[in-house]
Design an enzyme around this catalytic site. Structure first.
Site, PDB file in Angstrom:
ATOM      1  N   SER A 111       0.987  -1.085   0.059  1.00  0.00           N
ATOM      2  CA  SER A 111      -0.181   0.182  -0.074  1.00  0.00           C
ATOM      3  C   SER A 111       0.458   1.149   0.229  1.00  0.00           C
ATOM      4  CB  SER A 111      -0.578   0.061   1.171  1.00  0.00           C
ATOM      5  OG  SER A 111      -0.133   0.351   2.063  1.00  0.00           O
ATOM      6  N   ASP A 112       0.285   2.044  -0.355  1.00  0.00           N
ATOM      7  CA  ASP A 112       0.875   3.819  -0.178  1.00  0.00           C
ATOM      8  C   ASP A 112       0.782   3.907   1.284  1.00  0.00           C
ATOM      9  OD1 ASP A 112       2.324   5.628  -0.344  1.00  0.00           O
ATOM     10  OD2 ASP A 112       1.071   6.811  -1.745  1.00  0.00           O
ATOM     11  N   TRP A 113       1.625   5.084   1.552  1.00  0.00           N
ATOM     12  CA  TRP A 113       1.699   4.691   3.494  1.00  0.00           C
ATOM     13  C   TRP A 113       0.122   5.442   3.966  1.00  0.00           C
ATOM     14  CZ3 TRP A 113       4.932   2.352   1.861  1.00  0.00           C
ATOM     15  CH2 TRP A 113       6.148   1.632   2.376  1.00  0.00           C
ATOM     16  N   GLY A 114      -0.182   4.384   4.241  1.00  0.00           N
ATOM     17  CA  GLY A 114      -1.994   4.753   4.909  1.00  0.00           C
ATOM     18  C   GLY A 114      -2.499   4.566   4.283  1.00  0.00           C
ATOM     19  N   ALA A 115      -2.608   4.171   3.119  1.00  0.00           N
ATOM     20  CA  ALA A 115      -2.868   4.078   2.092  1.00  0.00           C
ATOM     21  C   ALA A 115      -4.943   2.944   2.004  1.00  0.00           C
ATOM     22  CB  ALA A 115      -3.348   3.729   0.859  1.00  0.00           C
TER      23      ALA A 115
END
Ligand code: BGC
Length: 756
Positions: free
Chosen positions: A232-236
């Site tokens: 995931s993108d960071w926090g996605a």
């Protein structure tokens, strides 16, 4: 030292809780390990144009300090080199630094398409064109991974703006996704097999990219054959269970134990198949084993050699937009040392953008010192203007007056202009297209005093240039990394010949840009209303004037294109075109040309852009030297995504192959005839008469019914407008209007027979 372990053996020994826990990070930058089974924790870190390894603090916004690393040119600059061999070498250097710091994966490259020049993160992306973005992205991945460390191809997909990036739904039709926003990812995935792919924050057509099964599984894995890990993108990630089911493998960064517990519960309650979790864990473990040799044997890198490579790449990625003669000769390369340098950017370089890609450079060259090295200490300097974000006790009026006074005494002025750092960042979009007024005021005032002005631009994506007539020469350097300053001196003095080309159109006005009116969206949705007409596809199809077209760039010599020829081999999905051109360096200096091959499909059932880049070659030639350039195009290069059939199709007929030096500098165009493939789908009673008649079985069934009774008018005898009207009617109108001797029941039988 950690040993490489057997993935299946470890997987078999993990508890459900351990498995769930392995699908999220240990902290900001580390994957989890499993001590009892000898699985170490591996570090991943940004990316893309340098290593941002944080040892003490952790953030994804570029706030905390990171270890010194070479800041290579940003993707905007690197891509403008159009030089895949050079980019691969930069990748190798990035890989060596990643490995030397015992990091397993460098989080890049980013190959999102530049949909609007206002995207705050365009400096991290390559191009408005998917072929350029894909080729450059693949070369980077190839180079980095050749060092035994991984990459993360990001941000998948349709992440083309920063405004509301963590929520907004990019509403895009499938054909546009397939032709514009996905192919760069596809090219990198198929051609370079990145170890990881990073999903985007945003939603695509209403579903978060992190939970998008069609994207993460059907397209990425089933169609493109991807077998690496999706992070995931960071926090996605919003719902790890949904994300795992959709095809995401790893949530980053650490997310606490709740999502792990939810995964355990979902498996226990039968809502998530255990095999789905196993598959994700297997990919995490495989990533660890792939990275282990590198992190256990890190090796070293040569700081000086990497700086020199950064300098070479920055020069190759700068684009000479204009170089008009003054007093009978072009201003560049600079002829003597009577040069006045104006502009704060000459001593305080803008060389990278803000956010997660921000690198702590091993060293930093400025253009002023580099020009003094090259031309002599006598090169005068005036800051000219203040720059937002650069501390100064001066005021703009005094700086401008001093610059004008100095210009009066110098033969040539080199004026460094650019966007202030706060204009270009991850996390928000650009507030404006233009350069700040105080800078343009200096250009206006200098232009009153001298026609001998060279403007050097530093900006991470397109700016407008309504002022361009005031400068005889303009060099666009983008954000050129830590050695950008010395690269500028190399180019201005002629030590290196400019060879970059625009990978994005420089428009005349914001109002002309493709996404204008559909950006940045409203009420949580951004509608990609321009469809496939992105970048030059938009400007060229709509015949909109631009400041400088896609593909444009000058050098200190000239090239001739001769003997352009195209041969067609095969047909339909097997068709292949061989394009040849003889390229000659017709000037007096060595230089490199980027030969661009565009395709047009003048007649198709769907709207096609007037030209689309399909291939390019960068060719370096000595004065007088010639080379035959041969480029092969495949069926896919002639195809469009058929929205009804939901596949790529080559529609038969004439195709025009254009070979040239930019999208608006076509040197030769050749028309060829290509045998297409059948495009008919299922016929129904709502298919038009025209569709029936184009369908081989449909035509055989319907045509006899259209024969007129003796003495009456048949289709062939109708006048043109009646005939046109008739052809567009659905078949059932034949029944309703009594045009054919059948009723609805008989028509249903005919439909079944046609589709049999
Ligand atoms: C960015 C990614 C980056 C990640 C880790 C995110 O905010 O969108 O590109 O890799 O942070 O720093």
């Amino acid at each position: 030292m950690a040993e490489v372990f057997d993935v299946e053996r470890v997987l078999a020994q993990l508890t459900l809780e351990e498995k769930a826990s392995l699908t999220s990070g240990a902290d900001f930058w580390h994957l989890k390990g499993v001590d009892r089974l000898g699985v170490p924790s591996v570090m991943v870190t940004d990316g893309p144009h340098g290593l941002r390894k944080q040892e003490t603090s952790s953030d994804h916004l570029g706030l905390g300090q990171s270890v010194p690393a070479t800041c290579f040119p940003t993707a905007a600059a690197l891509g403008s080199s159009w030089d895949v061999d050079l980019v691969r070498r930069v990748g190798e250097a990035l890989g060596r630094e990643t490995r030397a710091h015992q990091v397993g994966v460098l989080l890049g490259p980013g190959v999102n398409i530049k949909r609007t020049p206002l995207c705050g993160r365009n400096f991290e992306y390559v191009s408005e064109d998917p072929v350029v973005a894909g080729e450059i992205g693949a070369a980077l991945v190839d180079g980095i991974q050749s060092q035994g460390v991984g990459t993360s191809l990001k941000h998948f997909a349709a992440n083309n703006q920063e405004t509301d990036r963590m929520r907004v739904s990019a509403d895009v039709d499938e054909r546009t996704l397939r032709e514009i926003y996905l192919p760069a990812f596809e090219r990198v995935v198929r051609g370079a097999r990145p170890w990881t792919v990073m999903c985007a924050y945003n939603k695509v057509n209403g579903t978060y990219a992190s939970e998008h099964r069609w994207l993460l599984t059907e397209v990425l894995r089933d169609e493109w054959g991807y077998d690496g890990l999706v992070v995931s993108d960071w926090g996605a990630v919003h719902d790890r269970v949904a994300a795992l089911a959709a095809g995401l493998d790893l949530q980053m960064p650490a997310a606490g134990t709740r999502p792990d517990d939810e995964v355990v519960a979902a498996v226990r309650e039968g809502r998530l198949a255990p095999e789905v979790l196993d598959r994700a864990v297997r990919r995490v473990l495989r990533l660890v084993t792939d990275a282990l040799p590198a992190v256990t044997e890190p090796g070293t890198f040569d700081v000086d050699a990497h700086h020199a490579l950064a300098r070479e790449a920055a020069a190759a990625g700068s684009v000479l937009l204009k170089n008009d003669p003054v007093d009978g000769a072009p201003l560049l390369p600079l002829a003597g040392d009577d040069v006045l340098v104006v502009g704060e950017f000459a001593r305080t370089p803008r060389y990278q953008g803000a956010g997660s890609s921000q690198v702590n450079p091993t060293r930093l060259d400025d253009a002023l010192a580099a020009l003094r090295d090259a031309l002599g200490a006598g090169v005068a300097f005036e800051p000219g203007f203040t720059v937002e974000g650069v501390p100064s006790t001066d005021d703009d009026a005094a700086l401008l007056a001093a610059a004008v006074a100095a210009a009066d005494r110098a033969r040539t002025v080199v004026l460094f202009l650019g966007l202030p750092a706060p204009d270009e960042s991850e996390g928000y979009d650009r507030p404006r297209l233009g350069l700040p007024d105080n800078q343009l005021g200096v250009l206006r005032a200098l232009a009153e005093v001298t026609p001998r002005i060279v403007v050097v631009l530093a900006n991470g994506s397109a700016v407008d240039l309504p002022w361009r007539d005031r400068a005889a020469a303009i060099l666009e350097t983008w954000l050129g990394g830590q050695a950008g300053g010395s690269a500028v001196a190399d180019l201005l003095t002629g030590a290196v010949a400019p060879s970059g080309r625009l990978t994005e159109t420089l428009p005349l006005r914001l109002e002309d840009t493709p996404a204008f009116g559909n950006f940045p969206g409203e009420l949580g949705h951004v509608r990609y209303g321009e469809g496939v007409l992105v970048g030059y596809r938009w400007y060229d199809t709509r015949a909109i004037d631009v400041a400088y077209p896609f593909g444009h760039g000058l050098t200190y010599t000239s090239f001739a294109y001769d003997e352009v020829a195209v041969e067609v081999h095969g047909a339909g999905p097997e068709v292949r075109l061989e394009v040849r051109v003889r390229l000659t360096n017709t000037g007096a200096r060595a230089g490199a040309e980027v030969v661009q091959v565009y395709v047009r499909d003048p007649q198709a059932a769907v709207l096609r852009p007037v030209r689309e880049l399909k291939a390019f070659r960068k060719v370096a030639l000595e004065p007088g030297e010639q080379r035959e350039v041969v480029v092969e195009l495949a069926a896919r290069d002639l195809s469009y995504w058929h929205p009804g059939l939901r596949r790529w199709v080559v529609e038969g007929g004439a195709f025009v192959v254009e070979v040239g030096a930019s999208s608006r500098d076509v040197r030769a165009s050749v028309e060829v005839d290509v045998e297409g493939e059948p495009l008919w789908g299922e016929l129904t009673d709502m298919s038009t008469i025209a569709e029936w008649l184009e369908h081989p079985r449909g035509a055989a069934i319907l045509a006899p019914l259209l024969q007129p009774p003796a003495g009456e008018q048949g289709l062939a005898e109708l006048d043109d407008s009646m005939r046109a009207m008739m052809l567009q009617m659905p078949a059932r109108a034949l029944v309703d209007f009594g045009f054919a001797p059948v009723d609805h029941a008989r028509l249903a039988e005919l439909v079944a027979a046609a589709n049999a």
